[in-house]
Design a protein around this motif. Sequence first.
Motif, PDB file in Angstrom:
ATOM      1  N   GLU A  30       0.831  -1.200   0.000  1.00 50.10           N
ATOM      2  CA  GLU A  30       0.000   0.000   0.000  1.00 50.10           C
ATOM      3  C   GLU A  30       0.868   1.254   0.000  1.00 50.10           C
ATOM      4  OE1 GLU A  30      -2.887   2.657  -0.270  1.00 50.10           O
ATOM      5  OE2 GLU A  30      -3.081   0.495  -0.575  1.00 50.10           O
ATOM      6  N   ILE A  31       1.921   1.258   0.806  1.00 50.12           N
ATOM      7  CA  ILE A  31       2.849   2.398   0.822  1.00 50.12           C
ATOM      8  C   ILE A  31       3.497   2.566  -0.547  1.00 50.12           C
ATOM      9  CG2 ILE A  31       5.043   3.231   1.770  1.00 50.12           C
ATOM     10  CD1 ILE A  31       4.189   2.054   4.460  1.00 50.12           C
ATOM     11  N   LEU A  32       3.888   1.461  -1.169  1.00 48.32           N
ATOM     12  CA  LEU A  32       4.512   1.552  -2.497  1.00 48.32           C
ATOM     13  C   LEU A  32       3.538   2.093  -3.529  1.00 48.32           C
ATOM     14  CD1 LEU A  32       6.704  -1.664  -2.780  1.00 48.32           C
ATOM     15  CD2 LEU A  32       7.382   0.642  -2.133  1.00 48.32           C
ATOM     16  N   ARG A  33       2.283   1.666  -3.460  1.00 51.46           N
ATOM     17  CA  ARG A  33       1.292   2.174  -4.411  1.00 51.46           C
ATOM     18  C   ARG A  33       1.131   3.695  -4.285  1.00 51.46           C
ATOM     19  NH1 ARG A  33      -1.272  -3.041  -3.996  1.00 51.46           N
ATOM     20  NH2 ARG A  33      -2.140  -2.544  -1.946  1.00 51.46           N
ATOM     21  N   ARG A  34       1.179   4.189  -3.060  1.00 53.96           N
ATOM     22  CA  ARG A  34       1.003   5.620  -2.841  1.00 53.96           C
ATOM     23  C   ARG A  34       2.248   6.419  -3.191  1.00 53.96           C
ATOM     24  NH1 ARG A  34       0.980   6.970   1.947  1.00 53.96           N
ATOM     25  NH2 ARG A  34       0.958   5.041   3.163  1.00 53.96           N
ATOM     26  N   LYS A  35       3.411   5.903  -2.813  1.00 54.69           N
ATOM     27  CA  LYS A  35       4.640   6.679  -2.932  1.00 54.69           C
ATOM     28  C   LYS A  35       5.455   6.382  -4.190  1.00 54.69           C
ATOM     29  CE  LYS A  35       5.366   7.587   1.989  1.00 54.69           C
ATOM     30  NZ  LYS A  35       6.347   7.589   3.091  1.00 54.69           N
TER      31      LYS A  35
END
Length: 244
Positions: free
Chosen positions: A36-41
């Motif tokens: 999820e963090i990778l998708r956002r950042k």
Amino acid sequence: MRLVAWNCNGAFHRKSAVLAALAPDVAIVSECADLEILRRKAPQFTPTGALWMGDNPGRGLAVFSFGGYRLSRARAYDPSITYALPVRVKGAAAFNLVALWAHYHRAPLRQGAPGPTLRALQAYRDFLGERPSILAGDLNNHIRWDKPGKASNHANAVSVLEGLGMVSAYHAFLELTPGAERHPTLYWRNRTETGPTYHIDYAFVPKGSLAALRSVAVGTYADWIATGLSDHAPLILEFAASFA
């Protein structure tokens, strides 16, 4: 088939492009933030498959696939092992993968505790024996750290893997014995080229697949450490399609 194992030392969303530049088909990335963090950042990072495990969203273990390769988590998955992911890889070469970030936490292991690598080998022994398989990642261990009677000794893991017909690709390809490594994967503490260095990132492959192993390389200090990317350099394996 190209496989990369790299401990990115966190903040992978700022480093995904350097991994992509290696053109891996499959990559094991330790200390990686959750998906999820990778998708956002890092919306520009678009692997064809992605699996992650961990209890800290900022630092866990990820496996990514690219191109024609796809991933699925094996039924044998045991989330209590910090951290090990059993993965079925489908593509031009189909194989089983146990990805590892052997996380020992801050407390020292008891003398009789097997540690995460041996726990993973116990849990996934049958999975590794099903078909051509690879065990790879940051094992956080080295034979020079072994002590008499310690269950988590690196030599114990190497012995179990030998019993499964698997050997370290780096050592077999370069014809080196454990402890005689010429290329460190970890530049510890001050990250200097002359400071404490260790070879603790590995890929174990079937002995019968060594004929398909085309190259083994470790990223250079100049490219991966001096640039501030991580305290680890990646381990990069290239196989002929006949690997599996």
